[in-house]
Design an enzyme around this catalytic site. Structure first.
Site, mmCIF file in Angstrom:
data_model
loop_
_atom_site.group_PDB
_atom_site.id
_atom_site.type_symbol
_atom_site.label_atom_id
_atom_site.label_comp_id
_atom_site.label_asym_id
_atom_site.label_seq_id
_atom_site.Cartn_x
_atom_site.Cartn_y
_atom_site.Cartn_z
ATOM 1 N N CYS A 1 0.974 -1.211 -0.077
ATOM 2 C CA CYS A 1 -0.069 -0.088 -0.021
ATOM 3 C C CYS A 1 0.924 1.156 0.130
ATOM 4 O O CYS A 1 2.062 1.228 0.367
ATOM 5 C CB CYS A 1 -0.735 0.117 1.235
ATOM 6 N N HIS A 2 0.269 2.177 -0.519
ATOM 7 C CA HIS A 2 1.034 3.668 -0.420
ATOM 8 C C HIS A 2 1.520 3.971 0.900
ATOM 9 O O HIS A 2 2.462 4.760 1.284
ATOM 10 C CB HIS A 2 0.184 4.912 -1.179
ATOM 11 N N THR A 3 0.952 3.285 1.916
ATOM 12 C CA THR A 3 1.310 3.896 3.429
ATOM 13 C C THR A 3 2.467 3.145 3.633
ATOM 14 O O THR A 3 3.331 3.646 4.440
ATOM 15 C CB THR A 3 0.065 3.503 4.396
ATOM 16 N N HIS B 1 1.135 -3.900 6.163
ATOM 17 C CA HIS B 1 -0.083 -4.046 6.900
ATOM 18 C C HIS B 1 -1.335 -4.338 6.322
ATOM 19 O O HIS B 1 -2.330 -4.180 6.638
ATOM 20 C CB HIS B 1 -0.283 -2.537 7.260
ATOM 21 N N GLU B 2 -1.224 -5.058 4.939
ATOM 22 C CA GLU B 2 -2.293 -5.602 4.198
ATOM 23 C C GLU B 2 -2.098 -6.991 4.021
ATOM 24 O O GLU B 2 -1.869 -7.495 2.777
ATOM 25 C CB GLU B 2 -2.287 -4.826 3.219
ATOM 26 N N CYS C 1 -10.185 -3.821 20.832
ATOM 27 C CA CYS C 1 -10.205 -4.498 22.039
ATOM 28 C C CYS C 1 -11.517 -4.596 22.516
ATOM 29 O O CYS C 1 -11.974 -5.426 23.503
ATOM 30 C CB CYS C 1 -9.316 -3.621 22.862
ATOM 31 N N CYS D 1 -11.906 -0.905 25.851
ATOM 32 C CA CYS D 1 -11.065 0.736 26.078
ATOM 33 C C CYS D 1 -12.341 1.619 25.888
ATOM 34 O O CYS D 1 -13.578 1.288 25.420
ATOM 35 C CB CYS D 1 -10.065 1.155 25.125
ATOM 36 N N CYS E 1 -13.458 2.225 22.203
ATOM 37 C CA CYS E 1 -14.325 1.132 21.731
ATOM 38 C C CYS E 1 -15.445 1.088 22.249
ATOM 39 O O CYS E 1 -16.723 0.955 21.462
ATOM 40 C CB CYS E 1 -13.760 -0.267 21.943
ATOM 41 N N CYS F 1 -9.544 2.349 18.460
ATOM 42 C CA CYS F 1 -9.086 1.847 19.650
ATOM 43 C C CYS F 1 -7.947 2.246 20.231
ATOM 44 O O CYS F 1 -7.038 2.488 19.489
ATOM 45 C CB CYS F 1 -9.056 0.179 19.427
ATOM 46 N N ARG G 1 -2.386 1.526 21.262
ATOM 47 C CA ARG G 1 -1.976 2.436 20.216
ATOM 48 C C ARG G 1 -0.512 2.975 20.591
ATOM 49 O O ARG G 1 0.173 3.166 19.365
ATOM 50 C CB ARG G 1 -2.982 3.704 20.200
ATOM 51 N N CYS H 1 -6.431 -3.441 4.189
ATOM 52 C CA CYS H 1 -6.387 -2.048 3.986
ATOM 53 C C CYS H 1 -7.311 -1.401 2.984
ATOM 54 O O CYS H 1 -8.386 -0.830 3.216
ATOM 55 C CB CYS H 1 -4.890 -1.648 3.978
ATOM 56 N N ARG I 1 -2.656 -2.616 -7.509
ATOM 57 C CA ARG I 1 -2.280 -3.261 -6.020
ATOM 58 C C ARG I 1 -1.185 -4.268 -6.652
ATOM 59 O O ARG I 1 -1.485 -5.175 -7.553
ATOM 60 C CB ARG I 1 -3.067 -3.976 -5.328
HETATM 61 P P1 NAD Z 1 -1.818 5.364 -5.099
HETATM 62 O O1 NAD Z 1 -0.639 5.657 -5.557
HETATM 63 O O2 NAD Z 1 -2.276 3.878 -5.789
HETATM 64 O O3 NAD Z 1 -2.771 6.368 -5.734
HETATM 65 C C1 NAD Z 1 -2.839 7.549 -5.841
HETATM 66 C C2 NAD Z 1 -3.630 8.222 -6.995
HETATM 67 O O4 NAD Z 1 -3.580 9.483 -6.940
HETATM 68 C C3 NAD Z 1 -2.836 7.781 -8.172
HETATM 69 O O5 NAD Z 1 -3.655 7.144 -9.349
HETATM 70 C C4 NAD Z 1 -2.229 9.179 -8.696
HETATM 71 O O6 NAD Z 1 -2.080 9.309 -10.111
HETATM 72 C C5 NAD Z 1 -3.229 10.059 -8.097
HETATM 73 N N1 NAD Z 1 -2.714 11.464 -8.022
HETATM 74 C C6 NAD Z 1 -1.560 11.882 -7.391
HETATM 75 N N2 NAD Z 1 -1.401 13.175 -7.200
HETATM 76 C C7 NAD Z 1 -2.685 13.869 -7.773
HETATM 77 C C8 NAD Z 1 -3.237 14.968 -7.969
HETATM 78 N N3 NAD Z 1 -2.512 16.006 -7.595
HETATM 79 N N4 NAD Z 1 -4.483 15.075 -8.465
HETATM 80 C C9 NAD Z 1 -5.013 14.207 -8.682
HETATM 81 N N5 NAD Z 1 -4.607 12.659 -8.597
HETATM 82 C C10 NAD Z 1 -3.391 12.518 -8.207
HETATM 83 O O7 NAD Z 1 -2.030 5.146 -3.387
HETATM 84 P P2 NAD Z 1 -3.192 4.532 -2.709
HETATM 85 O O8 NAD Z 1 -2.787 3.162 -2.129
HETATM 86 O O9 NAD Z 1 -4.492 4.714 -3.361
HETATM 87 O O10 NAD Z 1 -2.962 5.395 -1.323
HETATM 88 C C11 NAD Z 1 -3.735 6.824 -1.464
HETATM 89 C C12 NAD Z 1 -3.344 7.600 -0.164
HETATM 90 O O11 NAD Z 1 -4.437 6.928 0.775
HETATM 91 C C13 NAD Z 1 -2.157 7.434 0.354
HETATM 92 O O12 NAD Z 1 -1.696 8.890 0.558
HETATM 93 C C14 NAD Z 1 -2.339 6.325 1.500
HETATM 94 O O13 NAD Z 1 -1.275 6.732 2.433
HETATM 95 C C15 NAD Z 1 -3.371 6.778 1.989
HETATM 96 N N6 NAD Z 1 -4.295 5.853 3.024
HETATM 97 C C16 NAD Z 1 -5.026 6.065 3.982
HETATM 98 C C17 NAD Z 1 -5.809 5.127 4.572
HETATM 99 C C18 NAD Z 1 -6.302 5.492 5.844
HETATM 100 O O14 NAD Z 1 -6.948 4.827 6.447
HETATM 101 N N7 NAD Z 1 -6.665 6.886 6.090
HETATM 102 C C19 NAD Z 1 -5.545 3.713 4.449
HETATM 103 C C20 NAD Z 1 -4.729 3.478 3.145
HETATM 104 C C21 NAD Z 1 -4.005 4.587 2.622
HETATM 105 ZN ZN ZN Z 2 -2.812 0.911 3.951
#
Ligand code: NAD
Ligand code: ZN
Length: 378
Positions: free
Chosen positions: A40-42, A62-63, A92, A95, A98, A106, A110, A170, A372
């Site tokens: 994942c991007h994270t 984490h996935e 949990c 807490c 939760c 939770c 953390r 995720c 992915r």
């Molecule tokens: P990814 O790289 O697969 O997708 C990002 C997309 O955004 C790409 O298609 C890219 O071309 C596009 N993009 C980039 N800059 C842009 C802009 N300025 N305008 C329009 N489009 C643009 O990433 P992902 O796996 O889909 O993750 C996306 C985000 O979500 C990341 O920041 C990740 O860390 C976050 N995330 C958050 C949670 C959460 O629980 N909140 C969970 C997982 C991931």
């Molecule tokens: Zn993730």
């Protein structure tokens, strides 16, 4: 015992595949054999060093999905042979957070989880020379075996394929949950999704499930258009091709109707991790009631800017972690939805590879060529 893992030794460097030591699970912990893990991007956020809270060396990931091998003392809800999905958002059920019933945030473990430690404040992983290796988000799925807290595992059905349902750990849940839980999108809503990656496409499929009428997708990469349409996107905007107009202005224009000459959509979702995109997503939400949901994670320290008038005139700005989903309670349902054909996963998994090739998954992500990538363990 020993296991094989991809270790992030220091920020900004490729992961190193190596044998590592893994101690057996202690009280309240579970040893899991990971069968598959998504990238994942994270994970990249931490690997790259953009996450200033990153702890190194660390086993990211984490996935994942896998099988329980052994349980520590006092583990009552899982046994060897159970199929599980590790949860970076534990549950949990005891807490304060939760028991409010208001959140999936939770707090039981953390603080240590954020430090890269298990709940007792130590690690189970170490290098062969004894150097401790941090855990990541309580999961560390870039390893053939990992130790996870019992409260950080969702027990799932046994007939679901690991190389697909790992994505429920995720991306799928974050995207669909943001629509269903965080936003509570109603049938007939108008919507916009910023960023059509692994998260954004799942927001789109969540919107289709919820019965949204208009689903505008926004991405700089035109190649994302085709797959997003397959998932339910009805309109597409590439901000780079707008000729001076901002994305929010374009969305406001597109959403005007005969009876609504103001424009703006009911719900916007940000899944790029770019703070300026988050600001545009807020502006594109309809005056009076529009809600904008922040999903993307920007580099540490970056700030959001908005004119308060945006909020004073009724827009709502909120964020979501793991789609607001209570993992142990709700993740099994997401797996059922996949098995019943209600949610689609297969076509989003564009690359499958062995752990040895995991760095290629990060290259594919940077090149925008994958939705992915999934690593499978034999
Ligand atoms: P990814 O790289 O697969 O997708 C990002 C997309 O955004 C790409 O298609 C890219 O071309 C596009 N993009 C980039 N800059 C842009 C802009 N300025 N305008 C329009 N489009 C643009 O990433 P992902 O796996 O889909 O993750 C996306 C985000 O979500 C990341 O920041 C990740 O860390 C976050 N995330 C958050 C949670 C959460 O629980 N909140 C969970 C997982 C991931
Ligand atoms: Zn993730």
């Amino acid at each position: 015992m020993r296991t094989t893992a991809a270790v992030a030794v220091e920020p900004g460097k490729p992961l190193e595949i190596m044998e590592v030591n893994l101690e057996l699970p202690k009280a309240g912990e579970v040893l899991v054999e990971i069968k598959a893990t998504g990238i994942c991007h994270t994970d990249e956020f931490t690997r790259s060093g953009a996450n200033k809270g990153g702890n190194f060396p660390v086993i990211l990931g984490h996935e994942g999905a896998g099988v329980v091998v052994a349980v520590g003392e006092n583990v009552s809800t899982l046994k060897p042979g159970d199929h599980v999905i590790p949860l970076y958002a534990p549950e949990c059920r005891q807490c304060h957070a939760c028991t409010t019933g208001k959140t999936n945030m939770c707090t039981a473990i953390r603080r240590n989880q954020d430090k890269g430690l298990l709940p007792d404040g130590t690690t189970r992983f170490s290098m062969l020379d004894g150097t401790p290796i941090h855990h990541y988000m309580g999961c560390s799925t870039f390893a053939n075996h990992t130790v996870v807290a019992e409260i950080s595992l969702a027990k799932i059905r046994k007939d679901a394929p690991f190389d697909k349902i790992c994505y429920v750990g995720c991306g799928v849940t974050t995207g669909v949950g943001a629509v269903i839980n965080t936003a509570g999108v109603e049938v007939g809503s108008t919507t916009a999704v910023f960023g059509l990656g692994g998260i954004g496409l799942n927001v789109i499929q969540g919107l289709r499930m919820a019965g949204a009428d208009m689903i505008i997708g926004v991405d700089l990469n035109n190649d994302k258009r085709e797959i997003a349409e397959k998932f339910g996107m009805t309109h597409f905007v590439n901000p780079a091709e707008l000729d001076g107009q901002s994305v929010s202005e374009a969305i406001i224009e597109m959403s005007k109707t005969e009876e609504d000459d103001w424009g703006g959509v009911d719900y916007t979702f940000e899944s790029t991790g770019n703070v300026h995109v988050m600001e545009e997503a807020l502006k594109a939400a309809h005056r009076g009631w529009g809600e904008s949901i922040v999903i993307g994670v920007p580099p540490s320290g970056q700030k959001l800017a908005a004119e308060p008038i945006q909020l004073l005139t009724g827009r709502v700005w909120k964020g979501t972690s793991f789609g607001g989903v209570r993992g142990r309670t709700e993740v099994p349902k997401y797996v059922d939805w996949y098995m019943d054909g209600k949610i689609e996963i297969d076509s989003m998994i564009t690359h499958i590879m062995p752990l040895e090739d995991i760095n290629k998954a990060f290259d594919l992500m940077h090149a925008g060529e994958s939705i992915r990538s999934v690593v499978t363990f034999e």
